[in-house]
Design a protein around this motif. Structure first.
Motif, PDB file in Angstrom:
ATOM      1  N   GLU A  27       0.839  -1.213   0.000  1.00  0.00           N
ATOM      2  CA  GLU A  27       0.000   0.000   0.000  1.00  0.00           C
ATOM      3  C   GLU A  27       0.867   1.253   0.000  1.00  0.00           C
ATOM      4  OE1 GLU A  27      -3.499   0.492   0.605  1.00  0.00           O
ATOM      5  OE2 GLU A  27      -4.062  -1.624   0.493  1.00  0.00           O
ATOM      6  N   LYS A  28       2.076   1.114   0.527  1.00  0.00           N
ATOM      7  CA  LYS A  28       3.031   2.230   0.562  1.00  0.00           C
ATOM      8  C   LYS A  28       3.904   2.242  -0.687  1.00  0.00           C
ATOM      9  CE  LYS A  28       3.319   1.958   5.653  1.00  0.00           C
ATOM     10  NZ  LYS A  28       2.733   3.274   5.977  1.00  0.00           N
ATOM     11  N   ASN A  29       3.522   1.423  -1.671  1.00  0.00           N
ATOM     12  CA  ASN A  29       4.228   1.346  -2.957  1.00  0.00           C
ATOM     13  C   ASN A  29       5.645   0.802  -2.818  1.00  0.00           C
ATOM     14  OD1 ASN A  29       3.892   1.612  -5.750  1.00  0.00           O
ATOM     15  ND2 ASN A  29       5.055   3.522  -5.783  1.00  0.00           N
TER      16      ASN A  29
ATOM     17  N   VAL B 143      -4.817 -15.658   3.595  1.00  0.00           N
ATOM     18  CA  VAL B 143      -4.109 -14.856   2.583  1.00  0.00           C
ATOM     19  C   VAL B 143      -5.084 -13.987   1.796  1.00  0.00           C
ATOM     20  CG1 VAL B 143      -2.857 -15.027   0.383  1.00  0.00           C
ATOM     21  CG2 VAL B 143      -2.072 -16.314   2.375  1.00  0.00           C
ATOM     22  N   PHE B 144      -6.318 -14.461   1.650  1.00  0.00           N
ATOM     23  CA  PHE B 144      -7.295 -13.693   0.879  1.00  0.00           C
ATOM     24  C   PHE B 144      -7.904 -12.542   1.678  1.00  0.00           C
ATOM     25  CE2 PHE B 144      -7.192 -17.811  -1.373  1.00  0.00           C
ATOM     26  CZ  PHE B 144      -6.670 -17.322  -2.563  1.00  0.00           C
ATOM     27  N   ASN B 145      -7.425 -12.351   2.909  1.00  0.00           N
ATOM     28  CA  ASN B 145      -7.723 -11.115   3.632  1.00  0.00           C
ATOM     29  C   ASN B 145      -6.872  -9.967   3.106  1.00  0.00           C
ATOM     30  OD1 ASN B 145      -9.597 -12.374   5.330  1.00  0.00           O
ATOM     31  ND2 ASN B 145      -8.014 -12.965   6.794  1.00  0.00           N
ATOM     32  N   MET B 146      -5.914 -10.323   2.231  1.00  0.00           N
ATOM     33  CA  MET B 146      -5.094  -9.319   1.554  1.00  0.00           C
ATOM     34  C   MET B 146      -5.679  -9.116   0.156  1.00  0.00           C
ATOM     35  SD  MET B 146      -1.200 -10.355   2.682  1.00  0.00           S
ATOM     36  CE  MET B 146      -1.272 -12.093   3.100  1.00  0.00           C
ATOM     37  N   PRO B 147      -6.471  -8.083  -0.049  1.00  0.00           N
ATOM     38  CA  PRO B 147      -7.209  -7.916  -1.320  1.00  0.00           C
ATOM     39  C   PRO B 147      -6.339  -7.907  -2.563  1.00  0.00           C
ATOM     40  CG  PRO B 147      -8.014  -6.375   0.340  1.00  0.00           C
ATOM     41  CD  PRO B 147      -6.784  -7.009   0.910  1.00  0.00           C
ATOM     42  N   LYS B 148      -5.129  -7.389  -2.463  1.00  0.00           N
ATOM     43  CA  LYS B 148      -4.274  -7.298  -3.649  1.00  0.00           C
ATOM     44  C   LYS B 148      -3.985  -8.678  -4.234  1.00  0.00           C
ATOM     45  CE  LYS B 148      -1.951  -2.956  -2.395  1.00  0.00           C
ATOM     46  NZ  LYS B 148      -2.553  -2.173  -3.481  1.00  0.00           N
ATOM     47  N   ILE B 149      -3.787  -9.665  -3.388  1.00  0.00           N
ATOM     48  CA  ILE B 149      -3.498 -11.012  -3.882  1.00  0.00           C
ATOM     49  C   ILE B 149      -4.714 -11.591  -4.585  1.00  0.00           C
ATOM     50  CG2 ILE B 149      -3.027 -13.387  -3.169  1.00  0.00           C
ATOM     51  CD1 ILE B 149      -1.083 -12.322  -1.136  1.00  0.00           C
TER      52      ILE B 149
ATOM     53  N   ALA C 283       3.120 -14.454  -4.921  1.00  0.00           N
ATOM     54  CA  ALA C 283       2.135 -15.311  -4.245  1.00  0.00           C
ATOM     55  C   ALA C 283       0.909 -15.538  -5.133  1.00  0.00           C
ATOM     56  CB  ALA C 283       1.726 -14.684  -2.919  1.00  0.00           C
ATOM     57  N   ALA C 284       0.415 -14.462  -5.727  1.00  0.00           N
ATOM     58  CA  ALA C 284      -0.755 -14.578  -6.607  1.00  0.00           C
ATOM     59  C   ALA C 284      -0.451 -15.468  -7.806  1.00  0.00           C
ATOM     60  CB  ALA C 284      -1.191 -13.194  -7.071  1.00  0.00           C
TER      61      ALA C 284
ATOM     62  N   ASN D 269      -7.172  -9.994  -6.013  1.00  0.00           N
ATOM     63  CA  ASN D 269      -7.431  -9.273  -7.265  1.00  0.00           C
ATOM     64  C   ASN D 269      -6.482  -9.711  -8.376  1.00  0.00           C
ATOM     65  OD1 ASN D 269      -9.467  -7.843  -6.004  1.00  0.00           O
ATOM     66  ND2 ASN D 269      -8.166  -6.086  -5.522  1.00  0.00           N
ATOM     67  N   LEU D 270      -5.195  -9.835  -8.049  1.00  0.00           N
ATOM     68  CA  LEU D 270      -4.221 -10.277  -9.048  1.00  0.00           C
ATOM     69  C   LEU D 270      -4.513 -11.704  -9.497  1.00  0.00           C
ATOM     70  CD1 LEU D 270      -0.904  -8.861  -7.522  1.00  0.00           C
ATOM     71  CD2 LEU D 270      -1.953  -8.158  -9.674  1.00  0.00           C
ATOM     72  N   LEU D 271      -4.891 -12.558  -8.551  1.00  0.00           N
ATOM     73  CA  LEU D 271      -5.207 -13.947  -8.870  1.00  0.00           C
ATOM     74  C   LEU D 271      -6.388 -14.028  -9.846  1.00  0.00           C
ATOM     75  CD1 LEU D 271      -5.000 -17.028  -8.328  1.00  0.00           C
ATOM     76  CD2 LEU D 271      -6.556 -16.671  -6.405  1.00  0.00           C
ATOM     77  N   GLU D 272      -7.434 -13.290  -9.575  1.00  0.00           N
ATOM     78  CA  GLU D 272      -8.620 -13.337 -10.441  1.00  0.00           C
ATOM     79  C   GLU D 272      -8.298 -12.861 -11.854  1.00  0.00           C
ATOM     80  OE1 GLU D 272     -12.152 -11.628  -8.831  1.00  0.00           O
ATOM     81  OE2 GLU D 272     -11.884 -12.558  -6.858  1.00  0.00           O
ATOM     82  N   LYS D 273      -7.539 -11.790 -11.964  1.00  0.00           N
ATOM     83  CA  LYS D 273      -7.165 -11.284 -13.295  1.00  0.00           C
ATOM     84  C   LYS D 273      -6.387 -12.330 -14.081  1.00  0.00           C
ATOM     85  CE  LYS D 273      -7.041  -6.358 -12.067  1.00  0.00           C
ATOM     86  NZ  LYS D 273      -6.184  -5.166 -11.863  1.00  0.00           N
ATOM     87  N   GLU D 274      -5.468 -13.006 -13.412  1.00  0.00           N
ATOM     88  CA  GLU D 274      -4.637 -14.012 -14.090  1.00  0.00           C
ATOM     89  C   GLU D 274      -5.473 -15.212 -14.527  1.00  0.00           C
ATOM     90  OE1 GLU D 274      -1.369 -15.681 -15.818  1.00  0.00           O
ATOM     91  OE2 GLU D 274      -1.610 -13.637 -15.038  1.00  0.00           O
ATOM     92  N   ILE D 275      -6.368 -15.653 -13.672  1.00  0.00           N
ATOM     93  CA  ILE D 275      -7.178 -16.829 -13.995  1.00  0.00           C
ATOM     94  C   ILE D 275      -8.159 -16.535 -15.128  1.00  0.00           C
ATOM     95  CG2 ILE D 275      -8.994 -18.359 -13.123  1.00  0.00           C
ATOM     96  CD1 ILE D 275      -6.137 -19.120 -12.307  1.00  0.00           C
TER      97      ILE D 275
END
Length: 308
Positions: free
Chosen positions: A223-225, A266-272, A236-237, A274-280
């Protein structure tokens, strides 16, 4: 008068063990929790004791007969694992009295049931460890991952936590780039130096569960880039996506509609997520994602009932 029936479900992982008791109408009668029961971490004797404690807390002083029980346990990956658990239950002074011929499976089965009853479905578990399991309309099953932390656990909280620790050490000793993960880790652990980290980690020493506890720092740093944290999140994603793809290909689901249940901390971390869904969705455009609707222990109790 119809005799009431009761069904017991147990979900055991690296962090906790939960038991849920339901009646024939799927009303939750009671539940109990204990510490982790993954034999790869705690050994069979201690794991059985934790299952017993969770079951005892769910049953309390109730004088009832369990009609069927379903134990979904991390670390049950082979027939030998299953036989060892069956033997441990028969030899346990409490479990042998309350569990009659329990169904014992890997925890992926209950995790899948917690999110969907669809015939074409896959669950990806990313908690302390990671695993992936699926089934199709033909009744075929497939797995990927689940090799535990020495041989696998990619994309898990353990994996993320381990990458955080390695990145922090490299940043501190000059082998790697600076990262805000250093300050975040020091603040979380209440330490001030690499020596302090070394003492803390090796004094016990840390196990898989301890390492997994630092995983949420990756999301905070991202979140802090922070580039290091962003890389850890993406890795991870990507690893979790590879598991899903492997199972989908084995079941010939790539071009079909199917449901993916995302289960674990791990899915309490939204970024993972979101990245996973886009890839799948690049790979399986008709896949849809869902989260668990009931706890895995409750799902295990449902499976106990459905198995009769």
């Amino acid at each position: 008068m119809k005799i009431p029936q009761f069904f017991l479900g147990v979900d055991g992982g690296a962090t906790k063990t939960e038991a849920v008791l339901v009646d024939q109408n799927r009303k939750i009668i009671d539940q109990g929790q204990a510490q982790g029961s993954n034999t790869a971490i705690f050994g069979l004797t201690e794991s059985a004791n934790q299952v017993a404690l969770a079951v005892k807390r769910a049953l309390g002083t109730k004088k009832i007969k369990i009609s069927a029980s379903y134990l979904a346990l991390a670390g049950v990956n082979t027939r030998d694992d299953n036989k060892n658990w069956q033997r441990a239950i028969k030899n346990h002074p409490y479990l042998c009295q309350v569990l009659d011929n329990p169904k014992i499976v890997n925890d992926t089965a209950a995790a899948l049931r917690s999110g969907t009853t669809d015939k074409n479905a896959i669950v990806v578990i990313a908690g302390t460890g990671s695993n992936c399991y699926g089934r199709n309309e033909k009744g075929q099953e497939a797995r990927s991952g689940g090799a535990d932390h020495i041989l696998g656990d990619e994309g898990s909280a353990y994996d993320i936590g381990s990458n955080i620790l390695h990145s922090v050490v490299k940043a501190l000793d000059g082998r790697g780039p600076k990262t805000v993960l250093v300050n975040l880790l020091f603040e979380k652990l209440k330490i001030e130096s690499l020596d302090g980290l070394h003492r803390l980690v090796y004094k016990k020493p840390w196990n898989k569960t301890d390492i997994a506890q630092v995983a949420p720092l990756a999301e905070i740093a991202a979140e802090k880039n922070d580039k290091i944290a962003i890389g850890i999140i993406k890795s991870a994603a990507d690893e979790l996506a590879l598991m899903i793809k492997a199972v989908a290909q084995k079941l010939n689901l790539e071009k079909k509609p199917y449901t993916i249940v995302k289960s674990g901390s791990v899915f309490n971390m939204p970024k993972i997520g979101n990245l996973l869904e886009k890839e799948i969705l690049k790979f399986s455009p008709y896949a849809k994602f869902t989260m668990p609707k009931v706890s895995a222990a409750t799902a295990a109790a449902y499976l106990a009932q459905e198995g009769i």
